[in-house]
Design a protein around this motif. Structure first.
Motif, PDB file in Angstrom:
ATOM      1  N   VAL A  48      -7.664   3.352   0.635  1.00 58.20           N
ATOM      2  CA  VAL A  48      -7.111   3.866   1.894  1.00 58.20           C
ATOM      3  C   VAL A  48      -7.038   2.724   2.896  1.00 58.20           C
ATOM      4  O   VAL A  48      -8.009   1.985   3.090  1.00 58.20           O
ATOM      5  CB  VAL A  48      -7.980   5.017   2.449  1.00 58.20           C
ATOM      6  N   SER A  53      -4.952   5.043   7.295  1.00 60.97           N
ATOM      7  CA  SER A  53      -4.807   6.278   6.515  1.00 60.97           C
ATOM      8  C   SER A  53      -3.734   6.217   5.433  1.00 60.97           C
ATOM      9  O   SER A  53      -3.509   7.219   4.745  1.00 60.97           O
ATOM     10  CB  SER A  53      -4.553   7.488   7.427  1.00 60.97           C
ATOM     11  N   THR A  69      -2.305   5.762   1.871  1.00 58.87           N
ATOM     12  CA  THR A  69      -2.905   5.880   0.538  1.00 58.87           C
ATOM     13  C   THR A  69      -2.306   4.805  -0.356  1.00 58.87           C
ATOM     14  O   THR A  69      -1.083   4.756  -0.539  1.00 58.87           O
ATOM     15  CB  THR A  69      -2.652   7.268  -0.060  1.00 58.87           C
TER      16      THR A  69
END
Length: 199
Positions: free
Chosen positions: A63, A117, A119
């Motif tokens: 992340v 945040s 991915t």
């Protein structure tokens, strides 16, 4: 030999020097047993050679935090930037363009840090790895790699160069030539060339 099973989304091979008008993939052939893949690039008179690497699959999800640019390979994975598939928020990234392999380490490094945040999915799975490139020193070759064919085990490769000049008693522009190569280990040896002119 090996059994090769590919999903629709599986990366087959990544061209290492993406550039406009390269015509990479104009001619393509795979051995029947699935071990060898040959991809023509007639603009540079080249055929790229890929060998199937049946590695143990591994995957890691990271992340982003907005500042970190480097992320480690999945456990058990190794190789170059071309050997790892990297997705950021589901979008496949291009090796040696969006990211590189950190020299001497099993780590990828992005030029621009993924945002907070994001991915990051790193996937290591069976794939075709580039092992060689077939070229010709024939000065009359043009469009070498326009067509490519191979046999069951990829040991013989036939490369077409449809726009080559054929020199017999006269020169025939665009007469076309076919080149035959034998693979010994991973070295390709020219068997000869066949030229045909239509007069």
């Amino acid at each position: 030999s090996s059994t090769v099973s590919l999903s629709a989304s599986q990366k087959i091979a990544i061209y290492p020097n993406v550039q406009p008008n390269s015509n990479f993939g104009y001619g393509i052939a795979a051995s029947t047993n699935g071990d060898w893949l040959y991809v023509g690039e007639p603009t540079t008179n080249s055929v790229y050679v890929y060998k199937y690497s049946n590695v143990a699959p591994a995957e890691a999800i990271r992340v982003g935090d907005g500042s970190q640019t480097s992320f480690s390979y999945p456990t058990g994975a190794s190789g170059s930037a071309n050997d790892i598939k990297v997705y950021v928020n589901g979008v496949l990234k291009i090796p040696n363009y969006d990211y590189i392999k950190t020299p001497g380490q099993d780590i990828i490094t992005f030029d621009v840090a993924p945002t907070a945040s994001d991915t990051i999915n790193l996937i290591y799975e069976p794939y075709y790895v580039e092992v060689n490139r077939i070229t010709t020193d024939d000065p009359d070759a043009f469009g070498f790699g326009t067509s490519v064919s191979t046999n069951y085990d990829g040991s013989v490769v036939i490369v077409g160069a449809a726009n080559s000049t054929v020199n017999t008693t006269s020169a025939y522009a665009n007469g076309g030539k076919t080149y035959v190569f034998d693979r010994t280990a991973e070295i390709f040896v020219a068997n000869g060339k066949i030229g045909r002119a239509h007069v």
